[in-house]
Design a protein around this motif. Structure first.
Motif, PDB file in Angstrom:
ATOM      1  N   THR A   1       0.837  -1.194   0.000  1.00 13.81           N
ATOM      2  CA  THR A   1       0.000   0.000   0.000  1.00 13.81           C
ATOM      3  C   THR A   1       0.870   1.240   0.000  1.00 13.81           C
ATOM      4  O   THR A   1       2.062   1.188   0.367  1.00 13.81           O
ATOM      5  CB  THR A   1      -0.923   0.016   1.244  1.00 13.81           C
ATOM      6  OG1 THR A   1      -1.801   1.143   1.180  1.00 13.81           O
ATOM      7  CG2 THR A   1      -0.101   0.094   2.521  1.00 13.81           C
TER       8      THR A   1
ATOM      9  N   GLU B   1       1.867   4.748   1.718  1.00 15.09           N
ATOM     10  CA  GLU B   1       1.879   5.165   3.126  1.00 15.09           C
ATOM     11  C   GLU B   1       2.421   6.581   3.276  1.00 15.09           C
ATOM     12  O   GLU B   1       3.145   6.886   4.210  1.00 15.09           O
ATOM     13  CB  GLU B   1       2.712   4.186   3.959  1.00 15.09           C
ATOM     14  CG  GLU B   1       2.113   2.781   4.039  1.00 15.09           C
ATOM     15  CD  GLU B   1       2.897   1.860   4.957  1.00 15.09           C
ATOM     16  OE1 GLU B   1       4.077   2.156   5.216  1.00 15.09           O
ATOM     17  OE2 GLU B   1       2.318   0.864   5.422  1.00 15.09           O
TER      18      GLU B   1
ATOM     19  N   THR C   1      -4.401   2.178   5.044  1.00 18.74           N
ATOM     20  CA  THR C   1      -3.078   1.680   4.628  1.00 18.74           C
ATOM     21  C   THR C   1      -2.889   0.232   5.068  1.00 18.74           C
ATOM     22  O   THR C   1      -1.782  -0.192   5.417  1.00 18.74           O
ATOM     23  CB  THR C   1      -1.955   2.564   5.201  1.00 18.74           C
ATOM     24  OG1 THR C   1      -2.067   2.629   6.625  1.00 18.74           O
ATOM     25  CG2 THR C   1      -2.019   3.972   4.625  1.00 18.74           C
TER      26      THR C   1
ATOM     27  N   GLY D   1      -3.760  -2.368   3.067  1.00 15.15           N
ATOM     28  CA  GLY D   1      -3.697  -3.224   1.889  1.00 15.15           C
ATOM     29  C   GLY D   1      -5.045  -3.635   1.348  1.00 15.15           C
ATOM     30  O   GLY D   1      -5.113  -4.260   0.283  1.00 15.15           O
ATOM     31  N   LYS D   2      -6.132  -3.284   2.053  1.00 12.15           N
ATOM     32  CA  LYS D   2      -7.473  -3.613   1.569  1.00 12.15           C
ATOM     33  C   LYS D   2      -7.919  -2.575   0.546  1.00 12.15           C
ATOM     34  O   LYS D   2      -7.337  -1.504   0.433  1.00 12.15           O
ATOM     35  CB  LYS D   2      -8.453  -3.684   2.736  1.00 12.15           C
ATOM     36  CG  LYS D   2      -8.140  -4.804   3.715  1.00 12.15           C
ATOM     37  CD  LYS D   2      -9.140  -4.847   4.843  1.00 12.15           C
ATOM     38  CE  LYS D   2      -8.821  -5.976   5.824  1.00 12.15           C
ATOM     39  NZ  LYS D   2      -9.792  -6.011   6.952  1.00 12.15           N
ATOM     40  N   GLU D   3      -8.976  -2.917  -0.214  1.00 10.05           N
ATOM     41  CA  GLU D   3      -9.426  -2.033  -1.285  1.00 10.05           C
ATOM     42  C   GLU D   3      -9.739  -0.642  -0.760  1.00 10.05           C
ATOM     43  O   GLU D   3     -10.354  -0.475   0.298  1.00 10.05           O
ATOM     44  CB  GLU D   3     -10.650  -2.609  -1.987  1.00 10.05           C
ATOM     45  CG  GLU D   3     -11.124  -1.728  -3.139  1.00 10.05           C
ATOM     46  CD  GLU D   3     -12.032  -2.443  -4.106  1.00 10.05           C
ATOM     47  OE1 GLU D   3     -11.584  -3.426  -4.718  1.00 10.05           O
ATOM     48  OE2 GLU D   3     -13.195  -2.019  -4.249  1.00 10.05           O
ATOM     49  N   VAL D   4      -9.322   0.346  -1.515  1.00 12.71           N
ATOM     50  CA  VAL D   4      -9.510   1.745  -1.157  1.00 12.71           C
ATOM     51  C   VAL D   4     -10.904   2.178  -1.597  1.00 12.71           C
ATOM     52  O   VAL D   4     -11.334   1.886  -2.723  1.00 12.71           O
ATOM     53  CB  VAL D   4      -8.432   2.610  -1.849  1.00 12.71           C
ATOM     54  CG1 VAL D   4      -8.679   4.089  -1.625  1.00 12.71           C
ATOM     55  CG2 VAL D   4      -7.051   2.212  -1.346  1.00 12.71           C
TER      56      VAL D   4
ATOM     57  N   ARG E   1      -1.424  -0.221  -7.599  1.00 12.84           N
ATOM     58  CA  ARG E   1      -2.711  -0.829  -7.266  1.00 12.84           C
ATOM     59  C   ARG E   1      -3.756   0.262  -7.442  1.00 12.84           C
ATOM     60  O   ARG E   1      -3.504   1.429  -7.121  1.00 12.84           O
ATOM     61  CB  ARG E   1      -2.728  -1.365  -5.835  1.00 12.84           C
ATOM     62  CG  ARG E   1      -1.707  -2.459  -5.580  1.00 12.84           C
ATOM     63  CD  ARG E   1      -1.841  -3.032  -4.191  1.00 12.84           C
ATOM     64  NE  ARG E   1      -2.898  -4.038  -4.124  1.00 12.84           N
ATOM     65  CZ  ARG E   1      -3.237  -4.682  -2.998  1.00 12.84           C
ATOM     66  NH1 ARG E   1      -2.629  -4.392  -1.863  1.00 12.84           N
ATOM     67  NH2 ARG E   1      -4.183  -5.590  -3.014  1.00 12.84           N
TER      68      ARG E   1
ATOM     69  N   TYR F   1      -7.510  -4.934  -6.613  1.00 16.83           N
ATOM     70  CA  TYR F   1      -7.714  -5.561  -5.307  1.00 16.83           C
ATOM     71  C   TYR F   1      -8.469  -6.879  -5.442  1.00 16.83           C
ATOM     72  O   TYR F   1      -8.374  -7.742  -4.567  1.00 16.83           O
ATOM     73  CB  TYR F   1      -8.464  -4.605  -4.378  1.00 16.83           C
ATOM     74  CG  TYR F   1      -7.681  -3.349  -4.080  1.00 16.83           C
ATOM     75  CD1 TYR F   1      -6.755  -3.318  -3.049  1.00 16.83           C
ATOM     76  CD2 TYR F   1      -7.843  -2.207  -4.855  1.00 16.83           C
ATOM     77  CE1 TYR F   1      -6.016  -2.171  -2.790  1.00 16.83           C
ATOM     78  CE2 TYR F   1      -7.117  -1.056  -4.595  1.00 16.83           C
ATOM     79  CZ  TYR F   1      -6.203  -1.040  -3.569  1.00 16.83           C
ATOM     80  OH  TYR F   1      -5.470   0.090  -3.320  1.00 16.83           O
TER      81      TYR F   1
ATOM     82  N   ARG G   1      -0.618   7.924  -2.900  1.00 20.53           N
ATOM     83  CA  ARG G   1      -1.955   7.582  -3.389  1.00 20.53           C
ATOM     84  C   ARG G   1      -2.509   8.830  -4.059  1.00 20.53           C
ATOM     85  O   ARG G   1      -2.468   9.924  -3.472  1.00 20.53           O
ATOM     86  CB  ARG G   1      -2.877   7.140  -2.257  1.00 20.53           C
ATOM     87  CG  ARG G   1      -4.316   6.829  -2.694  1.00 20.53           C
ATOM     88  CD  ARG G   1      -5.106   6.179  -1.555  1.00 20.53           C
ATOM     89  NE  ARG G   1      -4.479   4.932  -1.178  1.00 20.53           N
ATOM     90  CZ  ARG G   1      -4.665   4.329  -0.002  1.00 20.53           C
ATOM     91  NH1 ARG G   1      -5.454   4.878   0.911  1.00 20.53           N
ATOM     92  NH2 ARG G   1      -4.051   3.193   0.267  1.00 20.53           N
TER      93      ARG G   1
ATOM     94  N   ASP H   1      -2.548   3.797  -6.091  1.00 24.14           N
ATOM     95  CA  ASP H   1      -1.326   3.785  -5.276  1.00 24.14           C
ATOM     96  C   ASP H   1      -0.115   3.539  -6.176  1.00 24.14           C
ATOM     97  O   ASP H   1      -0.086   2.550  -6.912  1.00 24.14           O
ATOM     98  CB  ASP H   1      -1.368   2.673  -4.229  1.00 24.14           C
ATOM     99  CG  ASP H   1      -2.256   3.015  -3.035  1.00 24.14           C
ATOM    100  OD1 ASP H   1      -2.961   4.045  -3.098  1.00 24.14           O
ATOM    101  OD2 ASP H   1      -2.260   2.236  -2.057  1.00 24.14           O
TER     102      ASP H   1
ATOM    103  N   LEU I   1       3.195   2.220  -6.032  1.00 22.81           N
ATOM    104  CA  LEU I   1       3.961   1.416  -5.083  1.00 22.81           C
ATOM    105  C   LEU I   1       5.454   1.449  -5.357  1.00 22.81           C
ATOM    106  O   LEU I   1       6.258   1.383  -4.423  1.00 22.81           O
ATOM    107  CB  LEU I   1       3.460  -0.031  -5.120  1.00 22.81           C
ATOM    108  CG  LEU I   1       1.967  -0.226  -4.816  1.00 22.81           C
ATOM    109  CD1 LEU I   1       1.584  -1.689  -4.948  1.00 22.81           C
ATOM    110  CD2 LEU I   1       1.629   0.283  -3.425  1.00 22.81           C
TER     111      LEU I   1
END
Length: 314
Positions: free
Chosen positions: A172, A174, A192, A194-197, A233, A249, A279, A309, A311
């Motif tokens: 994610t 950060e 932050t 790692g789950k869907e935004v 992502r 995701y 992000r 994001d 990365l």
């Protein structure tokens, strides 16, 4: 469903997807034992190799021979690797694909299923700077369907792979939080984990007519250039549709894009200059997106809204 990453040029190697298997490594002194085809020219790391034809019946299991071991870090699942490669069929006499002559390494995410299964299983754990030779049975390659005119059905494949670079990729962004003060713009989640935004488009508000690219979390990595590759992502919607047209995701794997080759002008321009570790919210008006043409789940004349994001930048 439209896949933005799928709009890029995809080498032959990337036509299938992956997972699972066994590793076998042996002493480089045994390389001419007939267990794997011999490298007859260009044996050193970085040199374009020439392979002999396989002898006898091909092995039924995946074989991985370390020709020369590098001194770099071992590749881990989720890392982005840059590689040069050359591929032939076990019983073939001609190379079906290679990128030693192209001058541009192949970028791939280790263990993400973006390449054939034999590759995903073979490269994890191998050190940067290594040359490896892979013998991949059909079930871990292109199987009964083959691939175009160059790879026959049920072909056993042989690859020589040079691992040029490995880049660890966070799950994610950060970066530093940036206030989302404009009520006329969509709101992007700041989680932050790692789950869907989340991505919420305001109702009863006209979309902007010019490209918008703004920080939600501002990282401190290098700024994206048109010549870079980026690992991202994202989740994307149209301005008028709550359901995403695409989300990385759902696949649990990031996408790697060559910025200069992105066919969507607004996406390319929205990425340029933004920092790794960030992000961002990108809003792409139709004239910088797909215009008056329908693209999969995206209606014609759509304004695209993407929470993304960055990365890694390569």
């Amino acid at each position: 469903m439209l896949r933005l990453s799928g709009l890029l040029f995809i080498p032959l190697l990337l036509l299938a997807v992956a997972c699972g298997g066994e590793h076998q490594e042996s002493d480089p002194a045994e390389l001419n034992s007939g267990r794997v085809p011999a490298i007859t020219k260009g044996a050193k790391f970085g040199e374009k190799p020439t392979l002999s034809t396989g002898k006898g019946a091909p092995p039924k299991e995946l074989k991985v021979e370390v020709i020369s071991e590098g001194k770099g870090p071992a590749l881990r699942k989720g890392d982005i690797a840059k590689v040069h490669y050359l591929g032939m069929a076990w019983d073939g006499k001609e190379v079906f694909d290679q990128n030693f002559d192209r001058g541009t390494p192949l970028d791939l995410t280790i263990g993400a299923g973006s390449v054939i299964k034999g590759w995903d299983q073979s490269l994890e754990g191998k050190k940067v700077g290594s040359r490896v030779e892979l013998v991949i049975p059909p079930r871990l390659g292109y199987g009964k369907q083959g691939a175009g005119d160059k790879i026959k059905p049920d072909a056993t494949l042989v690859f020589v792979v040079d691992i040029l670079k490995g880049t660890p990729v966070p799950v994610t962004a950060e970066g530093k939080r940036v206030p989302q003060a404009n009520e006329d713009l969509p709101k992007v989640g700041m989680n932050t984990d790692g789950k869907e935004v989340s991505l919420s488009v305001p109702k009863d508000v006209a979309p902007p007519t010019k490209l918008v690219s703004t920080y939600v979390l501002e990282g401190d990595g290098p700024a994206v250039k048109e010549t870079d590759s980026v690992v991202v992502r994202f989740v994307g919607k149209t301005w008028n549709d709550e359901k995403p047209f695409q989300s990385t995701y759902t696949t649990k794997a990031p996408a790697t894009w060559k910025v200069g080759q992105l066919p969507v002008k607004g996406l390319k321009d929205g990425l340029k200059g933004k920092k790794a570790g960030s992000r961002i919210l990108i809003i792409i008006p139709p004239d910088q997106g797909f215009g008056d043409k329908k693209q999969g789940a995206i209606p014609a004349n759509s304004t695209l809204v993407i929470a993304l994001d960055i990365l890694a930048v390569q």
